[in-house]
Design a protein around this motif. Structure first.
Motif, PDB file in Angstrom:
ATOM      1  N   LYS A 117     -23.956   7.689 -12.111  1.00  0.00           N
ATOM      2  CA  LYS A 117     -23.363   8.897 -12.703  1.00  0.00           C
ATOM      3  C   LYS A 117     -24.090  10.166 -12.260  1.00  0.00           C
ATOM      4  O   LYS A 117     -23.496  11.232 -12.177  1.00  0.00           O
ATOM      5  CB  LYS A 117     -23.419   8.814 -14.234  1.00  0.00           C
ATOM      6  CG  LYS A 117     -22.304   8.007 -14.827  1.00  0.00           C
ATOM      7  CD  LYS A 117     -21.070   8.880 -15.021  1.00  0.00           C
ATOM      8  CE  LYS A 117     -19.891   8.003 -15.382  1.00  0.00           C
ATOM      9  NZ  LYS A 117     -18.601   8.611 -15.130  1.00  0.00           N
ATOM     10  N   ASN A 118     -25.405  10.051 -12.038  1.00  0.00           N
ATOM     11  CA  ASN A 118     -26.170  11.219 -11.601  1.00  0.00           C
ATOM     12  C   ASN A 118     -25.565  11.832 -10.347  1.00  0.00           C
ATOM     13  O   ASN A 118     -25.449  13.046 -10.227  1.00  0.00           O
ATOM     14  CB  ASN A 118     -27.607  10.828 -11.239  1.00  0.00           C
ATOM     15  CG  ASN A 118     -28.440  10.575 -12.454  1.00  0.00           C
ATOM     16  OD1 ASN A 118     -27.912  10.521 -13.554  1.00  0.00           O
ATOM     17  ND2 ASN A 118     -29.728  10.421 -12.264  1.00  0.00           N
ATOM     18  N   ILE A 119     -25.245  10.938  -9.410  1.00  0.00           N
ATOM     19  CA  ILE A 119     -24.693  11.405  -8.135  1.00  0.00           C
ATOM     20  C   ILE A 119     -23.337  12.058  -8.391  1.00  0.00           C
ATOM     21  O   ILE A 119     -23.079  13.176  -7.949  1.00  0.00           O
ATOM     22  CB  ILE A 119     -24.536  10.221  -7.149  1.00  0.00           C
ATOM     23  CG1 ILE A 119     -25.888   9.528  -6.918  1.00  0.00           C
ATOM     24  CG2 ILE A 119     -23.903  10.671  -5.848  1.00  0.00           C
ATOM     25  CD1 ILE A 119     -26.878  10.306  -6.105  1.00  0.00           C
ATOM     26  N   GLU A 120     -22.508  11.374  -9.169  1.00  0.00           N
ATOM     27  CA  GLU A 120     -21.170  11.904  -9.436  1.00  0.00           C
ATOM     28  C   GLU A 120     -21.256  13.293 -10.085  1.00  0.00           C
ATOM     29  O   GLU A 120     -20.568  14.235  -9.669  1.00  0.00           O
ATOM     30  CB  GLU A 120     -20.419  10.941 -10.363  1.00  0.00           C
ATOM     31  CG  GLU A 120     -19.003  11.395 -10.653  1.00  0.00           C
ATOM     32  CD  GLU A 120     -18.365  10.600 -11.797  1.00  0.00           C
ATOM     33  OE1 GLU A 120     -18.662   9.396 -11.935  1.00  0.00           O
ATOM     34  OE2 GLU A 120     -17.581  11.208 -12.553  1.00  0.00           O
ATOM     35  N   PHE A 121     -22.112  13.425 -11.087  1.00  0.00           N
ATOM     36  CA  PHE A 121     -22.202  14.693 -11.810  1.00  0.00           C
ATOM     37  C   PHE A 121     -22.742  15.808 -10.916  1.00  0.00           C
ATOM     38  O   PHE A 121     -22.261  16.942 -10.949  1.00  0.00           O
ATOM     39  CB  PHE A 121     -23.079  14.532 -13.060  1.00  0.00           C
ATOM     40  CG  PHE A 121     -22.391  13.815 -14.196  1.00  0.00           C
ATOM     41  CD1 PHE A 121     -21.127  13.271 -14.034  1.00  0.00           C
ATOM     42  CD2 PHE A 121     -23.011  13.692 -15.434  1.00  0.00           C
ATOM     43  CE1 PHE A 121     -20.482  12.604 -15.075  1.00  0.00           C
ATOM     44  CE2 PHE A 121     -22.378  13.038 -16.494  1.00  0.00           C
ATOM     45  CZ  PHE A 121     -21.115  12.486 -16.314  1.00  0.00           C
ATOM     46  N   ALA A 122     -23.755  15.484 -10.120  1.00  0.00           N
ATOM     47  CA  ALA A 122     -24.327  16.510  -9.242  1.00  0.00           C
ATOM     48  C   ALA A 122     -23.308  16.931  -8.185  1.00  0.00           C
ATOM     49  O   ALA A 122     -23.200  18.113  -7.837  1.00  0.00           O
ATOM     50  CB  ALA A 122     -25.607  16.002  -8.587  1.00  0.00           C
ATOM     51  N   VAL A 123     -22.530  15.969  -7.674  1.00  0.00           N
ATOM     52  CA  VAL A 123     -21.516  16.300  -6.668  1.00  0.00           C
ATOM     53  C   VAL A 123     -20.434  17.186  -7.304  1.00  0.00           C
ATOM     54  O   VAL A 123     -19.988  18.166  -6.715  1.00  0.00           O
ATOM     55  CB  VAL A 123     -20.906  15.022  -6.046  1.00  0.00           C
ATOM     56  CG1 VAL A 123     -19.684  15.344  -5.195  1.00  0.00           C
ATOM     57  CG2 VAL A 123     -21.956  14.294  -5.205  1.00  0.00           C
ATOM     58  N   LYS A 124     -20.046  16.853  -8.541  1.00  0.00           N
ATOM     59  CA  LYS A 124     -19.071  17.691  -9.249  1.00  0.00           C
ATOM     60  C   LYS A 124     -19.553  19.133  -9.326  1.00  0.00           C
ATOM     61  O   LYS A 124     -18.817  20.073  -9.026  1.00  0.00           O
ATOM     62  CB  LYS A 124     -18.882  17.187 -10.687  1.00  0.00           C
ATOM     63  CG  LYS A 124     -17.867  16.101 -10.816  1.00  0.00           C
ATOM     64  CD  LYS A 124     -17.576  15.820 -12.282  1.00  0.00           C
ATOM     65  CE  LYS A 124     -16.384  14.882 -12.383  1.00  0.00           C
ATOM     66  NZ  LYS A 124     -16.269  14.253 -13.694  1.00  0.00           N
ATOM     67  N   LEU A 125     -20.788  19.281  -9.752  1.00  0.00           N
ATOM     68  CA  LEU A 125     -21.349  20.619  -9.904  1.00  0.00           C
ATOM     69  C   LEU A 125     -21.395  21.333  -8.559  1.00  0.00           C
ATOM     70  O   LEU A 125     -21.003  22.499  -8.447  1.00  0.00           O
ATOM     71  CB  LEU A 125     -22.759  20.513 -10.515  1.00  0.00           C
ATOM     72  CG  LEU A 125     -23.475  21.830 -10.792  1.00  0.00           C
ATOM     73  CD1 LEU A 125     -22.692  22.690 -11.776  1.00  0.00           C
ATOM     74  CD2 LEU A 125     -24.886  21.561 -11.334  1.00  0.00           C
ATOM     75  N   GLY A 126     -21.868  20.612  -7.548  1.00  0.00           N
ATOM     76  CA  GLY A 126     -21.959  21.201  -6.210  1.00  0.00           C
ATOM     77  C   GLY A 126     -20.596  21.660  -5.714  1.00  0.00           C
ATOM     78  O   GLY A 126     -20.456  22.764  -5.178  1.00  0.00           O
ATOM     79  N   LEU A 127     -19.575  20.824  -5.898  1.00  0.00           N
ATOM     80  CA  LEU A 127     -18.234  21.196  -5.437  1.00  0.00           C
ATOM     81  C   LEU A 127     -17.741  22.432  -6.194  1.00  0.00           C
ATOM     82  O   LEU A 127     -17.162  23.340  -5.598  1.00  0.00           O
ATOM     83  CB  LEU A 127     -17.256  20.034  -5.642  1.00  0.00           C
ATOM     84  CG  LEU A 127     -17.442  18.836  -4.703  1.00  0.00           C
ATOM     85  CD1 LEU A 127     -16.517  17.698  -5.112  1.00  0.00           C
ATOM     86  CD2 LEU A 127     -17.185  19.233  -3.244  1.00  0.00           C
ATOM     87  N   ALA A 128     -17.993  22.454  -7.500  1.00  0.00           N
ATOM     88  CA  ALA A 128     -17.522  23.583  -8.313  1.00  0.00           C
ATOM     89  C   ALA A 128     -18.231  24.876  -7.924  1.00  0.00           C
ATOM     90  O   ALA A 128     -17.700  25.963  -8.132  1.00  0.00           O
ATOM     91  CB  ALA A 128     -17.732  23.290  -9.790  1.00  0.00           C
ATOM     92  N   LEU A 129     -19.431  24.763  -7.360  1.00  0.00           N
ATOM     93  CA  LEU A 129     -20.180  25.964  -6.967  1.00  0.00           C
ATOM     94  C   LEU A 129     -20.083  26.226  -5.462  1.00  0.00           C
ATOM     95  O   LEU A 129     -20.799  27.065  -4.931  1.00  0.00           O
ATOM     96  CB  LEU A 129     -21.653  25.819  -7.368  1.00  0.00           C
ATOM     97  CG  LEU A 129     -21.942  25.890  -8.876  1.00  0.00           C
ATOM     98  CD1 LEU A 129     -23.377  25.486  -9.161  1.00  0.00           C
ATOM     99  CD2 LEU A 129     -21.673  27.285  -9.409  1.00  0.00           C
ATOM    100  N   ASN A 130     -19.185  25.506  -4.797  1.00  0.00           N
ATOM    101  CA  ASN A 130     -18.991  25.684  -3.345  1.00  0.00           C
ATOM    102  C   ASN A 130     -20.232  25.372  -2.533  1.00  0.00           C
ATOM    103  O   ASN A 130     -20.492  25.983  -1.495  1.00  0.00           O
ATOM    104  CB  ASN A 130     -18.541  27.119  -3.026  1.00  0.00           C
ATOM    105  CG  ASN A 130     -17.370  27.532  -3.876  1.00  0.00           C
ATOM    106  OD1 ASN A 130     -16.283  27.009  -3.706  1.00  0.00           O
ATOM    107  ND2 ASN A 130     -17.599  28.425  -4.826  1.00  0.00           N
TER     108      ASN A 130
END
Ligand code: ADP
Ligand code: MG
Length: 482
Positions: A58-71
């Motif tokens: 989940k750590n990876i998924e959540f960090a990727v979500k955040l990264g995508l949302a912040l471009n």
């Protein structure tokens, strides 16, 4: 010229967000907040010899979500490192973090979108790490107590470039990040409980200078407002030092909420050498393109995107749009409402007006609100069709709907005899009553006191119990009096 006007501030923020995972970053212990102290502490968390960490996906998924949302750019090969230091709340003697290979690089936060103050703040990096335990200094008169439940809980650290220029911009930046992690449902954003923590790096320099001043880092702000207060205090303190011929020292400071001041925690001399080295017990994690695409598909609508739609396409004011996107459930409610009515402005007025007042008065959230958006849309339609006035809708129909959520607003209006009267004969009847009841005002009006029109209209609405169509009534009343 005021001495403070000679300087400009440079601010960079480091935000730690505790990820809303069920288990910890590298162990299966529960990551929940508020459990009895030292109940979620497996041998892995305690760093017993022979234990091995296992990464929580989940750590990876959540960090990727955040990264995508912040471009941001998402890193493909993610390595982990040990950050070593000795402290009582760190049982392993090191934190597993990402040193040279943060999972996200770059990206930005847009402050004050669609306004004159709009500005992008670049993100340096976002990396994964784990939390330490908690030292409690206020539970026992003589001892510091340690709760290790938090040790090993997943975190991301979001580091900004030193591009923030004022405490107002910092306030907006943290507000945006908090809103974003809540929309993404990767962190509850609660600063009081410490699930979102912000460290403020602040320096000052003469206006127009290109060389940054020495910075301090201030910690322990438990609200966004306190981040702003801490920054304001530091800017002033640093300028005062420089003006007194002294130097700003590079140091870590602590914020005191009671008086808004900051005090020295540790100076650079005491700064740690963390002796980073690659974590030998974790393999690198590969984040593949198709995985990123998959996560991207699952992203919800983000607050800034909603804001743009609301202000550009729906014609809402910045103020109204901000009120709606403030919380995700409100945003969702409004979105659903606009599926059922094209009167976006009225929809926003109902949500930010009567509905929010009702929620506040009853101490509930929109998620517990009994009326589905489609019902509010039906009410708006009644008004738009001229069947009831806004006042009748909000003061009479809306409260009945809340008590009888299954009945259609039109039925309520009919049953309670609330349908607006636009029939000329009915309105003329009311006008006759008003004229009969207010002879003095009528004479004064006829003698030139035209401002009495408002009073007479008020009387007319009263006599009709709010049912007279005000536009029509106004025309007929004028005709009659002239
Ligand atoms: P450290 O490990 O020392 O905390 P980081 O690179 O993690 O360093 O974070 C440094 C933070 O300080 C960043 O947010 C960066 O933008 C900010 N920063 C760097 N230099 C300055 C400066 N002169 N004034 C204000 N902020 C600064
Ligand atoms: Mg730092």
């Amino acid at each position: 010229m005021n001495i403070y006007d000679k300087y400009e501030a440079v601010i960079g923020l480091e935000i730690h967000a505790q990820l809303a995972t069920n288990s910890k970053a590298y162990a299966s212990d529960s990551a929940s907040f508020g459990d009895l102290p030292n109940t979620n502490i497996s041998p892995i968390t305690l760093g017993h010899p022979g234990t091995l960490p296992v990464l929580n996906k989940k750590n990876i998924e959540f960090a990727v979500k955040l990264g995508l949302a912040l471009n941001s750019t998402i890193r493909k090969v993610n390595e982990f490192a040990r950050k070593n230091y000795f402290y009582a709340d760190l049982p392993k003697g090191y934190q597993i973090t990402q040193d040279k290979t943060p999972i996200c690089n770059g990206g930005y936060v847009t402050l004050f979108p669609n306004t004159e103050r709009e500005k992008k703040i670049n993100i340096t990096r976002i990396h994964l790490e784990e939390d330490a335990g908690k030292s409690m200094h206020d539970q026992d008169p003589f001892n510091t107590l340690i709760d290790l439940n938090r040790a090993g809980v997943s975190l991301v650290e979001i580091v900004s470039e030193p591009e923030i220029k004022s405490s107002d911009e910092a306030y907006e930046y943290v507000t945006q990040i908090r809103k974003l992690v809540r929309y993404l449902e990767i962190c509850d954003g609660n600063m009081e409980e410490g699930s979102l923590r912000c460290d403020a790096n602040v320096s000052v320099m003469l206006k127009g200078s290109t060389t940054f001043g020495e910075r301090t880092e201030t910690k322990n702000m438990n609200s966004i407002r306190n981040v702003k207060r801490a920054i304001d205090f530091e800017i002033k303190r640093q300028i005062d030092l420089i003006e007194a011929g002294e130097r700003v020292e590079m140091e870590t400071r602590s914020f005191n909420a009671a008086d808004g001041s900051t005090t020295l925690m540790r100076s650079k001399e005491e700064a740690h050498d963390y002796r980073y080295f690659p974590e030998p017990d974790l393999q690198p994690v590969l984040v593949e393109e198709n995985y990123i695409a998959e996560v991207k598909k699952g992203l919800p609508l983000l607050p800034n995107e909603l804001y743009k739609v609301y202000t550009n396409e729906y014609g809402l004011s910045e103020y109204d749009a901000n009120l709606i996107i403030e919380s995700k459930p409100l945003g969702l409610y409004y979105n659903e409402l606009t599926q059922h009515t094209k009167n976006y402005k009225a929809a926003s007025n109902w949500l930010n007006g009567s509905i929010k007042s009702y929620l506040n008065e009853n101490g509930i959230t929109i998620e517990d609100f009994v009326l589905k958006p489609i019902k509010i849309a039906a009410l708006i339609q009644l008004i738009d069709e001229g069947k009831v006035s806004n006042t009748v809708a909000s003061q009479h129909i809306f409260p009945i709907m809340i008590n009888q959520p299954d009945i259609e607003p039109i039925a309520i209006a009919e049953q309670n005899n609330l349908i607006q009267e636009s029939n000329d004969d009915d309105i003329i009847n009311y006008i006759d009553i008003v004229i009969e009841q207010n002879p003095t005002e009528i004479t004064r009006f006829k003698n030139g006191e035209k401002q009495l029109m408002g009073f007479l209209m008020g009387q007319l609405m009263k006599v009709s119990e709010g049912k007279a169509d005000p536009k029509k009534a106004n025309v007929l009343l004028r005709e009659k009096l002239n």
